[in-house]
Scaffold this active site. Structure first.
Site, PDB file in Angstrom:
ATOM      1  N   ASN A  25       0.867  -1.177   0.000  1.00  0.00           N
ATOM      2  CA  ASN A  25       0.000   0.000   0.000  1.00  0.00           C
ATOM      3  C   ASN A  25       0.905   1.228   0.000  1.00  0.00           C
ATOM      4  OD1 ASN A  25      -1.852   2.008   0.501  1.00  0.00           O
ATOM      5  ND2 ASN A  25      -2.858   0.943   2.195  1.00  0.00           N
ATOM      6  N   ARG A  88      -2.360  -1.637  -3.769  1.00  0.00           N
ATOM      7  CA  ARG A  88      -3.507  -0.731  -3.658  1.00  0.00           C
ATOM      8  C   ARG A  88      -3.260   0.497  -4.529  1.00  0.00           C
ATOM      9  NH1 ARG A  88      -4.329   3.869   0.256  1.00  0.00           N
ATOM     10  NH2 ARG A  88      -6.475   4.494  -0.107  1.00  0.00           N
ATOM     11  N   HIS A 177     -12.289   5.082  -1.175  1.00  0.00           N
ATOM     12  CA  HIS A 177     -12.417   4.230   0.023  1.00  0.00           C
ATOM     13  C   HIS A 177     -13.113   2.910  -0.291  1.00  0.00           C
ATOM     14  CE1 HIS A 177     -12.219   7.944   2.912  1.00  0.00           C
ATOM     15  NE2 HIS A 177     -11.016   7.402   2.743  1.00  0.00           N
ATOM     16  N   ARG A 238      -9.057  18.540   4.780  1.00  0.00           N
ATOM     17  CA  ARG A 238      -9.786  18.857   3.545  1.00  0.00           C
ATOM     18  C   ARG A 238     -11.163  19.433   3.873  1.00  0.00           C
ATOM     19  NH1 ARG A 238      -9.147  12.977   1.045  1.00  0.00           N
ATOM     20  NH2 ARG A 238      -7.377  12.620   2.438  1.00  0.00           N
ATOM     21  N   GLU A 381      -8.044  -2.712   5.426  1.00  0.00           N
ATOM     22  CA  GLU A 381      -7.835  -2.606   3.978  1.00  0.00           C
ATOM     23  C   GLU A 381      -6.892  -3.681   3.454  1.00  0.00           C
ATOM     24  OE1 GLU A 381      -6.775   1.600   3.758  1.00  0.00           O
ATOM     25  OE2 GLU A 381      -8.579   1.971   2.593  1.00  0.00           O
TER      26      GLU A 381
END
Ligand code: ADP
Length: 399
Positions: A25, A88, A177, A238, A381
């Site tokens: 990842n 990923r 996601h 963000r 994940e």
């Protein structure tokens, strides 16, 4: 040097009959890795090695670049049997709707998609190149954060901008996601003992990045992140949703150029912009002490989530579950209760004792018999990537 918590060499704890998947990842400045072996009989998968190489490319970093980082991982796993490598990738555009085995064309496409994920896709591509060079005999797969949202209907993924411009530049909602959300949907179905294909739910993935996704009969039908992961919920740094005119106005009134406006939205917005802290734990503890800026940040954060729950309830019609996951979703009773306040008319209620009880497994926090199950479901994940890789390659065993 790679810092892993497994053994650097040796055959103990080796792969089960289904083999072992190395999950890579690669983020903008780090590479997380995990070696996962299939479980046999009644055993679940074994997480043989896990670790992270950080501050890549920085003067005191653990590797000069992503290629060197992947080289360190491969060296650390030298004596381990590995069946496949899974990468990923954040942005798959509308080209990648499921896991793919990587060839030269795939790699070029991933690099091209960097235009919408400039920090993430180049890192993933560099990791893929390095892993293909170091482990040329192994199948290498790419799994995309956008893929789970390939089922979005046009009404949900189309922006109301000039049609030709949108087509020419591929501007639409993609959503992110997805690897986490797909896993969480499966785990929620297991918790509720119902098939995922019969469940309507709203999945709230609340980490540093945060998103809400409406899932109908197990498939994504609307999601809050858009062309990029900037849209939607309030995040650590963000802004999430904002009137686009704020950007035009800032450029004119405050004399900021495009890059500066973008930096405001990506790095200096969200919780950080509202109160100076991007870590929700810090925001919460300041709010408890009566800090009004931190309290407002928390209120804005929860209000945005509540608004999306209402909107997605309307999108779905029937709602079976609201699911919280990722760092904030799994660990903050304050955010969970705060975002669900006032939703009793929608059948959404929280049992405060259950909500306040810590736990590391999937659990219900709504009162027994509630029309809508409110769940806390830990995401994983890397395990999700191993599961999807095993499914794609037909590897035996429990993943
Ligand atoms: P990423 O998106 O980088 O994977 P995570 O899913 O780990 O991030 O989520 C990070 C967020 O989770 C941070 O804002 C952090 O403050 C928050 N978090 C972690 N533990 C807790 C906790 N016990 N209470 C509240 N927030 C938490």
């Amino acid at each position: 040097m790679a810092r892993g918590d497994g053994e650097a060499a040796g055959h103990h704890g080796g792969a089960g009959s289904g083999g072992a998947v190395l999950v890579l990842n690669a983020g903008s400045s780090s590479v997380k890795y995990r070696l996962i072996a299939a479980g046999t009989g009644r055993n679940g998968p074994q997480h043989l090695v896990r670790g992270q190489i950080e501050r890549i490319g920085e003067p005191d970093g653990e590797a000069g670049d992503h290629a060197e980082a992947v080289g360190q991982v491969v060296e650390q796993l030298r004596d381990r049997p590995v069946t496949a490598v899974a990468h990923r990738v954040v942005h798959g555009g509308d080209r990648f709707r499921e896991p793919v085995q990587i060839d030269d064309a795939t790699l070029i496409a991933i690099e091209e998609l960097a235009r919408w994920a400039p920090l993430h896709n180049p890192a993933a591509a560099a990791g893929i190149r390095a892993a293909r060079t170091a482990l040329p005999q192994l199948p290498q797969l790419a799994l995309f954060d956008t893929a789970f949202h390939a089922t979005l209907p046009p009404a949900a993924f189309t922006y109301a901008i000039d049609r030709e411009l949108a087509q020419q530049h591929g501007i639409r909602r993609y959503g992110f996601h997805g690897i986490s959300i797909q896993y969480v949907v499966g785990e929620t179905a297991r918790l509720l003992q119902r098939p995922a294909t019969q469940l309507n739910m709203i999945v709230l993935h609340l980490g540093n990045g945060a998103s809400a996704t409406a899932v109908a009969d197990g498939a994504s039908v609307d999601t809050s992140m858009g062309l990029t992961p900037l849209e939607g919920l309030v995040m650590g740094t963000r802004t999430g949703d904002i009137d686009p005119a704020v950007a035009f106005y800032l450029a004119r009134a405050a004399g900021l150029n495009l890059d500066e406006v973008e930096r405001q939205c990506q790095k200096h917005g969200g919780l950080a912009g509202l109160c100076g802290d991007n870590d929700l734990r810090a925001v919460q503890s300041r709010a408890v002490q009566g800090d009004p800026q931190a309290q407002l940040a928390l209120d804005v954060y929860c209000h945005r989530i509540r608004k999306y729950i209402g909107a997605y309830h309307a999108v779905l019609g029937r709602l079976d579950a609201v699911v919280f996951t990722a760092g904030v979703g799994e660990n903050s009773p304050v955010v969970r209760a705060g975002s669900l306040t006032g939703l009793q008319p929608l059948g959404i209620t929280v049992d405060h004792a259950l909500n306040d009880t810590r736990g590391s497994t999937a659990r219900l926090i709504s009162p027994i018999g509630s029309p809508v199950a409110v769940c806390v479901v830990p995401t994983d994940e890397e395990r999700a990537i191993a599961q999807q890789t095993a499914a794609k390659l037909g590897l035996a065993g429990n993943w």
